[in-house]
Write a protein that holds these residues in place. Structure first.
Motif, mmCIF file in Angstrom:
data_model
loop_
_atom_site.group_PDB
_atom_site.id
_atom_site.type_symbol
_atom_site.label_atom_id
_atom_site.label_comp_id
_atom_site.label_asym_id
_atom_site.label_seq_id
_atom_site.Cartn_x
_atom_site.Cartn_y
_atom_site.Cartn_z
ATOM 1 N N TYR A 290 0.818 -1.210 0.000
ATOM 2 C CA TYR A 290 0.000 0.000 0.000
ATOM 3 C C TYR A 290 0.849 1.256 0.000
ATOM 4 O O TYR A 290 1.971 1.280 0.509
ATOM 5 C CB TYR A 290 -0.909 0.026 1.238
ATOM 6 N N ASN A 291 0.255 2.302 -0.586
ATOM 7 C CA ASN A 291 0.748 3.648 -0.376
ATOM 8 C C ASN A 291 -0.360 4.397 0.350
ATOM 9 O O ASN A 291 -1.402 3.825 0.696
ATOM 10 C CB ASN A 291 1.136 4.329 -1.694
ATOM 11 N N GLU A 292 -0.177 5.668 0.562
ATOM 12 C CA GLU A 292 -1.163 6.435 1.326
ATOM 13 C C GLU A 292 -2.555 6.372 0.701
ATOM 14 O O GLU A 292 -3.556 6.148 1.389
ATOM 15 C CB GLU A 292 -0.708 7.893 1.425
ATOM 16 N N GLN A 293 -2.624 6.517 -0.600
ATOM 17 C CA GLN A 293 -3.922 6.539 -1.275
ATOM 18 C C GLN A 293 -4.606 5.173 -1.252
ATOM 19 O O GLN A 293 -5.782 5.060 -0.909
ATOM 20 C CB GLN A 293 -3.760 7.004 -2.724
ATOM 21 N N THR A 294 -3.867 4.122 -1.618
ATOM 22 C CA THR A 294 -4.479 2.797 -1.680
ATOM 23 C C THR A 294 -4.838 2.281 -0.284
ATOM 24 O O THR A 294 -5.825 1.555 -0.114
ATOM 25 C CB THR A 294 -3.553 1.793 -2.379
ATOM 26 N N PHE A 295 -4.041 2.665 0.715
ATOM 27 C CA PHE A 295 -4.339 2.292 2.104
ATOM 28 C C PHE A 295 -5.650 2.944 2.547
ATOM 29 O O PHE A 295 -6.508 2.299 3.154
ATOM 30 C CB PHE A 295 -3.185 2.737 3.003
ATOM 31 N N THR A 296 -5.809 4.211 2.207
ATOM 32 C CA THR A 296 -7.034 4.938 2.550
ATOM 33 C C THR A 296 -8.242 4.311 1.873
ATOM 34 O O THR A 296 -9.302 4.134 2.493
ATOM 35 C CB THR A 296 -6.907 6.416 2.136
#
Length: 413
Positions: A290-296
């Motif tokens: 994950y990155n910040e966007q996909t985690f969110t």
């Protein structure tokens, strides 16, 4: 079914809240019990007068208002007749069957819900005791009605709560179709009666989901020093728009003094929801990169909103989780080291799920710093811990070498 009870001193405000929903096309009068004549032909003041006539019989009782919402699972779609029967049964079971009351069916959420407004002052001038009515009467009534009407049980695993609050329609609010004060009041009242938060920052983490923010002003201002609080609308960019509304002018009086009492209660009674929230976050963390966007986005599917707190320079220094399922909010540090902004952002850079990183020699030093409790939680919360532990870690298409098992030293006693 979930029953939420507000006990107050302003019946006018409770009635006005529901009548405004009717005017906005977001509610209908479902039932009027104990009203002589055609209630549909009565205006707001005539309906209010019915309650005030009773309240005047016992002016010494200031806490004289009962405002209840009955909330049903999103999968349950009921007709008006069924909701009427449920409302009547509920009021009978909590001892208010002989009191005049109004029931409104609201349409401002994905799930069916009914609001009930009444007074506890009886025709003989005596007051019905409201102390601990939720535990002593409402809980039993709810459980019996769930069985009688074959409803999804609030405590059942199959219960799927749905947010009863919708973001403020800014276009309507700003252009006069829905007055700003009413729009803010509807949202704030819904949030403070449903969610558990322990600070203004945590309350704002929830309110921002619905285009509203609470502010105290700068520390050197008179408003801050006098513990003032105002609420404002936010646009899609998170910027304030329109006029600010004083907390003391809203129906439920969500002033800072009132909220500070809530902070103390919520800090304790939200703890029971922490393990389940951590489990759902772990389910995401242990199953992908994950990155910040996909985690969110992944957590959003779990009913969890993620807010990253940034400095003026754009640096992430904190993270907050708003759980719309349990109606709670926690900072990452409240949940544990694994859920802090630093741990998560470091993990985003590395690009590995935390459970996989545990087997990566490059991460061994960092992982050794984690507590035994964390390691136990990591295995316990994994969707399939045995498979995760046995599966080799792959990097750039090649498997990392297995670590040699250290021989245990025998100690003679």
């Amino acid at each position: 079914m979930v029953a939420k009870i507000i006990i107050g001193k302003k019946l006018r405000g409770a009635l006005q809240y529901n009548e405004n929903k009717v005017l906005e096309g977001q509610a209908d009068l479902l039932l009027a019990s104990g009203f002589a004549g055609d209630v549909d032909q009565m205006n707001f003041h005539q309906r209010l007068q019915r309650f005030e006539n009773l309240m005047m019989l016992k002016p010494s009782v200031k806490t004289n208002t009962l405002h209840i919402s009955l909330n049903f699972d999103a999968v349950e779609k009921m007709d008006d007749a069924t909701l009427q029967r449920i409302a009547i049964a509920y009021m009978d079971k909590i001892g208010f069957g002989d009191q005049p009351y109004l029931a409104y069916r609201h349409h401002d959420a994905a799930h069916d819900h009914v609001h009930l407004v009444t007074t506890n002052i009886q025709a003989n001038g005596e007051a019905i005791n409201l102390h601990n009515i939720g535990l002593l009467k409402s809980k039993k009534a709810r459980e019996e009605i769930e069985v009688e009407f074959n409803l999804v049980k609030a405590k059942g695993k199959q219960y799927k709560p749905d947010p009863a609050i919708k973001p403020v329609n800014l276009e309507k609010a700003l252009y006069g179709k829905t007055p700003t004060k009413r729009a803010i009041s509807n949202t704030v009242n819904g949030v403070i009666s449903s969610y558990k938060y322990a600070s203004i920052a945590e309350l704002n983490a929830i309110l921002k989901q619905f285009n509203v923010i609470a502010e105290r002003g700068a520390e050197d201002t008179a408003m801050f020093q006098k513990k003032g609080l105002v609420y404002s609308l936010l646009n899609e960019h998170g910027n304030k728009v329109g006029i600010s509304i004083k907390s003391s002018s809203l129906y439920t009086k969500p002033t800072l003094t009132y909220l500070e009492k809530q902070f103390i209660q919520h800090k304790e009674n939200r703890q029971e929801f922490k393990p389940a929230l951590k489990t759902r976050i772990d389910t995401v963390l242990n199953t992908g990169k994950y990155n910040e966007q996909t985690f969110t986005e992944a957590l959003k599917k779990q009913g969890i909103a993620v807010l990253f707190r940034r400095s003026d320079g754009g640096q992430i220094y904190g993270i907050t989780f708003v759980d719309h399922q349990s109606k709670t909010v926690f900072n990452g540090s409240d949940l544990g080291k694994r859920y802090t902004a630093k741990t998560l952002t470091d993990q985003f850079k590395q690009g590995y799920p935390l459970l996989m990183a545990k087997s990566n020699p490059q991460q061994r030093t960092d992982n050794n710093r984690l507590s035994n409790n964390y390691k136990q939680d990591q295995i316990k919360f994994s969707a399939n811990p045995l498979e995760a532990l046995l599966k080799p870690t792959q990097e750039n298409g090649s498997f990392l070498p297995k670590r040699k098992r250290r021989k245990k030293k025998k100690i003679s006693i």
